[in-house]
Structure formats: structure tokens, C-alpha cells
Design an enzyme around this catalytic site. Structure first.
Site, PDB file in Angstrom:
ATOM      1  N   TYR A 189       0.849  -1.203   0.000  1.00 64.25           N
ATOM      2  CA  TYR A 189       0.000   0.000   0.000  1.00 64.25           C
ATOM      3  C   TYR A 189       0.882   1.249   0.000  1.00 64.25           C
ATOM      4  CZ  TYR A 189      -2.777   3.792   2.016  1.00 64.25           C
ATOM      5  OH  TYR A 189      -3.362   5.013   2.262  1.00 64.25           O
ATOM      6  N   SER A 204      -3.700  14.659   6.737  1.00 64.06           N
ATOM      7  CA  SER A 204      -4.763  14.195   5.837  1.00 64.06           C
ATOM      8  C   SER A 204      -6.069  14.010   6.597  1.00 64.06           C
ATOM      9  CB  SER A 204      -4.340  12.854   5.225  1.00 64.06           C
ATOM     10  OG  SER A 204      -5.432  12.242   4.578  1.00 64.06           O
ATOM     11  N   TYR A 245     -10.165  15.881   2.024  1.00 65.99           N
ATOM     12  CA  TYR A 245     -10.860  15.257   0.889  1.00 65.99           C
ATOM     13  C   TYR A 245     -12.336  15.543   1.065  1.00 65.99           C
ATOM     14  CZ  TYR A 245      -6.873  12.444  -0.670  1.00 65.99           C
ATOM     15  OH  TYR A 245      -5.668  12.030  -1.173  1.00 65.99           O
ATOM     16  N   THR A 296      -6.504  18.887  -2.201  1.00 67.33           N
ATOM     17  CA  THR A 296      -5.786  17.981  -3.109  1.00 67.33           C
ATOM     18  C   THR A 296      -6.624  17.829  -4.378  1.00 67.33           C
ATOM     19  OG1 THR A 296      -4.623  16.841  -1.340  1.00 67.33           O
ATOM     20  CG2 THR A 296      -4.898  15.626  -3.387  1.00 67.33           C
ATOM     21  N   ARG A 299      -5.023   0.628  -7.943  1.00 70.57           N
ATOM     22  CA  ARG A 299      -3.681   0.248  -7.494  1.00 70.57           C
ATOM     23  C   ARG A 299      -3.649  -1.272  -7.411  1.00 70.57           C
ATOM     24  NH1 ARG A 299      -3.784   5.050  -2.998  1.00 70.57           N
ATOM     25  NH2 ARG A 299      -4.190   6.696  -4.524  1.00 70.57           N
ATOM     26  N   LYS A 324      -2.831  21.331  -3.965  1.00 72.44           N
ATOM     27  CA  LYS A 324      -1.854  20.254  -4.168  1.00 72.44           C
ATOM     28  C   LYS A 324      -2.274  19.435  -5.379  1.00 72.44           C
ATOM     29  CE  LYS A 324       0.113  16.351  -1.503  1.00 72.44           C
ATOM     30  NZ  LYS A 324      -0.560  15.120  -1.937  1.00 72.44           N
ATOM     31  N   HIS A 340       0.877  13.000  -6.700  1.00 74.44           N
ATOM     32  CA  HIS A 340       0.402  12.090  -5.654  1.00 74.44           C
ATOM     33  C   HIS A 340       1.340  10.889  -5.516  1.00 74.44           C
ATOM     34  CE1 HIS A 340      -3.557  11.864  -3.377  1.00 74.44           C
ATOM     35  NE2 HIS A 340      -2.957  10.790  -2.947  1.00 74.44           N
ATOM     36  N   GLY A 356       7.249  13.951  -4.845  1.00 71.48           N
ATOM     37  CA  GLY A 356       7.240  12.897  -5.854  1.00 71.48           C
ATOM     38  C   GLY A 356       8.613  12.277  -6.008  1.00 71.48           C
TER      39      GLY A 356
HETATM   40  C1  LIG Z   1       0.385   5.818   1.719  1.00 75.04           C
HETATM   41  C2  LIG Z   1       0.112   7.160   1.117  1.00 75.04           C
HETATM   42  C3  LIG Z   1      -1.056   7.837   1.460  1.00 75.04           C
HETATM   43  C4  LIG Z   1      -1.310   9.103   0.924  1.00 75.04           C
HETATM   44  N1  LIG Z   1      -2.434   9.789   1.304  1.00 75.04           N
HETATM   45  C5  LIG Z   1      -2.636  11.046   0.854  1.00 75.04           C
HETATM   46  C6  LIG Z   1      -3.740  11.812   1.342  1.00 75.04           C
HETATM   47  O1  LIG Z   1      -4.505  11.388   2.192  1.00 75.04           O
HETATM   48  N2  LIG Z   1      -3.893  13.055   0.830  1.00 75.04           N
HETATM   49  C7  LIG Z   1      -3.035  13.593  -0.122  1.00 75.04           C
HETATM   50  O2  LIG Z   1      -3.224  14.729  -0.549  1.00 75.04           O
HETATM   51  N3  LIG Z   1      -1.991  12.879  -0.573  1.00 75.04           N
HETATM   52  C8  LIG Z   1      -1.756  11.645  -0.103  1.00 75.04           C
HETATM   53  N4  LIG Z   1      -0.659  10.947  -0.530  1.00 75.04           N
HETATM   54  C9  LIG Z   1       0.289  11.586  -1.427  1.00 75.04           C
HETATM   55  C10 LIG Z   1       1.368  12.317  -0.618  1.00 75.04           C
HETATM   56  O3  LIG Z   1       0.827  13.402   0.074  1.00 75.04           O
HETATM   57  C11 LIG Z   1       2.486  12.838  -1.533  1.00 75.04           C
HETATM   58  O4  LIG Z   1       1.942  13.651  -2.530  1.00 75.04           O
HETATM   59  C12 LIG Z   1       3.299  11.702  -2.154  1.00 75.04           C
HETATM   60  O5  LIG Z   1       3.516  10.674  -1.207  1.00 75.04           O
HETATM   61  C13 LIG Z   1       4.606  12.238  -2.662  1.00 75.04           C
HETATM   62  O6  LIG Z   1       5.339  11.263  -3.286  1.00 75.04           O
HETATM   63  P1  LIG Z   1       6.466  10.394  -2.542  1.00 75.04           P
HETATM   64  O7  LIG Z   1       5.735   9.391  -1.717  1.00 75.04           O
HETATM   65  O8  LIG Z   1       7.202   9.799  -3.671  1.00 75.04           O
HETATM   66  O9  LIG Z   1       7.268  11.339  -1.698  1.00 75.04           O
HETATM   67  C14 LIG Z   1      -0.387   9.687   0.003  1.00 75.04           C
HETATM   68  C15 LIG Z   1       0.783   9.003  -0.330  1.00 75.04           C
HETATM   69  C16 LIG Z   1       1.039   7.767   0.240  1.00 75.04           C
HETATM   70  C17 LIG Z   1       2.323   7.073  -0.115  1.00 75.04           C
END
Ligand SMILES: Cc1cc2nc3c(=O)[nH]c(=O)nc-3n(C[C@H](O)[C@H](O)[C@H](O)COP(=O)(O)O)c2cc1C
Length: 369
Positions: free
Chosen positions: A25, A107, A130, A156, A165, A221, A245, A277
């Protein structure tokens, strides 16, 4: 427990501690996971062209975002279901952010919820929502976030619908919070479906509504196009956040580091620009700073660190990241953030395999196990 002294050990420890469902995940992404790999490939394809013989005996890298001091130009992005990786969930991230000196974006889909975290841990924070209700519901959430002392509000915009996924689908994996919601709902499948519908109704009008009604800085975002970046500035958005994301939503998107220069150009210094990212190491962070980012978000890094060692693990990981940033800047001949610029970078072939864990090549050799 924070008994690691390298980020590679941190990642190895996290992998050891997490079960396969939670691990997949965390590291997984949408469809073919090409956006995810492209994020790393983009980062790997920028190489440094260092300058020499400048005094770097005192390297300065702290900065500010929304009037909050950041010890390093790094923030902690929103991670839904963070409680899958550490029992205390968002509390661990909040404590680490406060202790180290950075901003957490919390979040709306994690636990404990935003009000409980605010009561438990002092410190500046941003709330990412969200939409799972109509405009009246959204307004009441923003009101409550302001009352709880949140310093900013984050929309977001890259999650109009939930992606596919495959790692999760094949295992029927649901993070703990989703499982609990289903149980609480008498076993019926999620309010999630409703949530996603509201997300898909979000428009520029939503942005105008928030800016017109609330006195709280707004961050959007998921900006990838310079056209949207310009429109954000015109709509009064306070922080532009470049993100795909972590490759978890639209597959086959360009790398965030490659979207950054055009967004920076479009924003033209009028607003702070964040990017995330694929960022895992100090050198990754410095590359984004060279290309004009104000600060960098480290998403999976944050989750790996709390999985490795709870809040202490995240503090430790940020301390190591800080050392890496300081060393990279010194070896680049940059004593201040103002010394970082695009001329310190050149495009090159990536030097490692383009996969998510290419930031930790020794993992592939089982070096740490
Ligand atoms: C497990 C997981 C849960 C995430 N949940 C959210 C979320 O609730 N809201 C959101 O805006 N982005 C979410 N993201 C995206 C992150 O905020 C972020 O944009 C992303 O992890 C950046 O990429 P990186 O993991 O390569 O650093 C999530 C990412 C991961 C890995």
C-alpha cells in the site's frame, strides 16, 4: 526506536517491520506504476555541476513557509492511513514535526483525526481535506480546522476519482481505517464512493468560494501544468504544490521534478512553490531547490521513517536528511539557499535503475539483511 544511522537502514527496517499488505500500500502506485518510476527517473536524470572555492564553512538552509520556520526546506505531506505504519498514526508525525521543526500537512483520511491531533500536540499544521460532503459540510470542516489552530488549508486536486492500485486490488487490501469504516457501516462498502463523488465535483469555483469566505492560507496540491499554476495565482491560492500524488493517481504523468521548472516560471516568485514525488535523499531535495522550489515534500519517506521507528524514527530520518542537504550544498559550493540555481544542474542519463527504491540501491543486494 531510532537505531539507524543511514536512510538505507531506515528503509530496510521499515520493510522488515511492515506486513506485505501495508508495505505494498505504501510503495505501490496506480496501474503500471509508470508515474512512480518516472518521478525517480526524473530526479536521477538531473546531475550536479558543482562550483568550487567558495567559503562553505557555514551552510544556511533553513527557510520559511506561511510564516513558519522550516529547519530544512522539507515538509511532511498528507499520508492517509498513516496509522497503518505506526500505532500512534498522525500523532507520531505531529510530534516529529514539532520536535524537528517542520510543517505537517495532516490528511483528513487518517487517524487520529485533525481535532484530536491538534489537542494532543502543539505546533503549526496544515489540514488537507478530501471532500466527502457538500459545500456546507466543507465549510464546517474548514471552520473547525481554523478553530483547532490549523495555519493553512490544503485542497488535493489530483484525486477527482480514486485510481486502481493493482498491488492492493489483487490482495483485496484495505488500510485499517477503511476496514473499520466498513465495519462501522454494518459491513457495507464505504462512504468512500460518496467521498469520491464529491471530490470529482471540485472546480475553480470551490477555490474562489474558500478564498472569499475564509481567512486561512489556501494550498492547492496536485498542480502539474503551468497553466493551472498561473490560474492558482490569479485565484488567490497562497501556496502552489506540484505533485502527482507520488504516482498513485494518474498513471503515465510526467515526473514532478520535470513539471517544476515551468510551474516556477509561471508563478514568477509571486507564491511559494512546493514539490513532491520521489524525494528521498538530501541531493534530491537540493535539486528541487536549484530548480526554484521553496520546499520539498517527502511522502513515502515520512511513512518509512515512522514505520522504522515511530516518531523518534522520523526525527532521526529528518536529522540524517538535514546532514545530506548540508553536505550536498557544501560540496556544490553553495553556502546559502540563494546560491542554489539551475546552473548547478545538467541533464544526464540516470545512473541507477529507475525504480522507486533506486534511492536505496544496496537494498537490492540484501546488503542490510
Ligand atoms: C500511503 C500514502 C497515502 C497518501 N495519502 C494522501 C492523502 O490522504 N492526501 C493527499 O493529498 N496525498 C496523499 N498521498 C500523497 C502524498 O501526500 C504525496 O503527494 C506523495 O507521497 C509524494 O510522493 P512520494 O511518496 O514519492 O514522496 C499519500 C501518499 C502515500 C504514499
Amino acid at each position: 526506536m531510532s537505531n539507524f544511522s543511514t536512510l538505507t537502514e531506515m528503509a530496510a527496517l521499515a520493510r522488515k517491520k511492515l506486513n506485505k499488505g501495508d508495505w505494498d500500500y505504501l510503495i505501490g502506485a496506480a496501474d503500471t506504476e509508470t508515474s512512480l518510476r518516472r518521478n525517480r527517473a526524473g530526479l536521477d536524470s538531473w546531475a550536479f555541476l558543482p562550483r568550487i572555492l567558495t567559503d562553505v564553512s557555514n551552510v544556511e538552509y533553513s527557510t520559511e513557509l506561511l510564516d513558519q520556520r522550516l529547519r530544512i526546506p522539507v515538509i511532511l505531506p498528507p499520508i492517509g492511513s498513516i496509522q497503518a505504519f505506526t500505532d500512534a498514526g498522525a500523532i507520531d508525525v505531529a510530534r516529529a514535526a514539532a520536535e524537528f521543526g517542520t510543517l505537517q500537512i495532516l490528511s483528513s483520511s487518517c487517524s487520529p483525526d485533525f481535532e484530536s491531533v491538534a489537542m494532543e500536540v502543539q505546533g503549526p499544521r496544515i489540514y488537507q481535506l478530501y471532500l466527502t460532503g457538500d459545500e456546507g459540510w466543507m465549510d464546517s470542516q474548514i471552520d473547525r480546522a481554523i478553530k483547532s489552530g490549523y495555519r493553512g488549508f490544503c485542497l488535493t486536486a489530483d484525486t477527482q476519482v480514486y485510481s486502481r492500485r493493482e498491488r492492493d486490488i489483487v490482495k483485496g487490501y484495505l488500510p485499517q481505517q477503511a476496514r473499520e469504516a466498513i465495519e462501522a457501516n454494518g459491513g457495507q462498502t464505504m462512504s468512500d464512493q460518496g467521498a469520491l463523488n464529491y471530490q470529482s465535483t471540485m472546480t475553480w469555483e470551490t477555490v474562489r468560494h474558500i478564498k472569499g469566505k475564509f481567512d486561512i492560507p489556501l494550498m492547492v496540491k496536485g498542480v502539474m501544468s503551468p497553466v493551472d499554476a498561473r490560474q492558482c495565482v490569479e485565484a488567490g491560492v497562497d501556496v502552489i504544490y506540484v505533485s502527482n500524488h507520488g504516482g498513485r493517481q494518474l498513471d503515465h504523468s510526467i515526473a514532478c521534478i520535470d513539471a517544476l521548472p515551468d510551474v516556477v516560471k509561471a508563478v514568477d516568485g509571486r507564491r511559494p512553490v512546493l514539490v513532491d514525488g520521489g524525494f528521498m535523499r538530501g541531493a534530491d531535495v537540493v535539486k528541487a531547490l536549484c530548480l526554484g522550489a521553496t520546499a520539498v515534500g517527502v511522502g513515502r519517506f515520512e511513512a518509512l521513517a515512522v514505520a522504522a521507528g515511530g516518531y523518534e524514527g522520523l526525527v532521526r530520518a529528518l536529522q540524517i536528511l538535514e546532514r545530506e542537504v548540508a553536505i550536498t550544498m557544501a560540496l556544490l559550493g553553495a553556502a546559502t539557499l540563494g546560491d542554489l540555481n539551475p546552473e548547478l544542474l545538467q541533464r544526464q542519463e540516470g545512473a541507477t535503475g529507475h525504480q522507486y527504491l533506486s534511492a536505496f540501491p544496496l537494498l537490492d543486494e540484501n546488503y542490510f539483511t
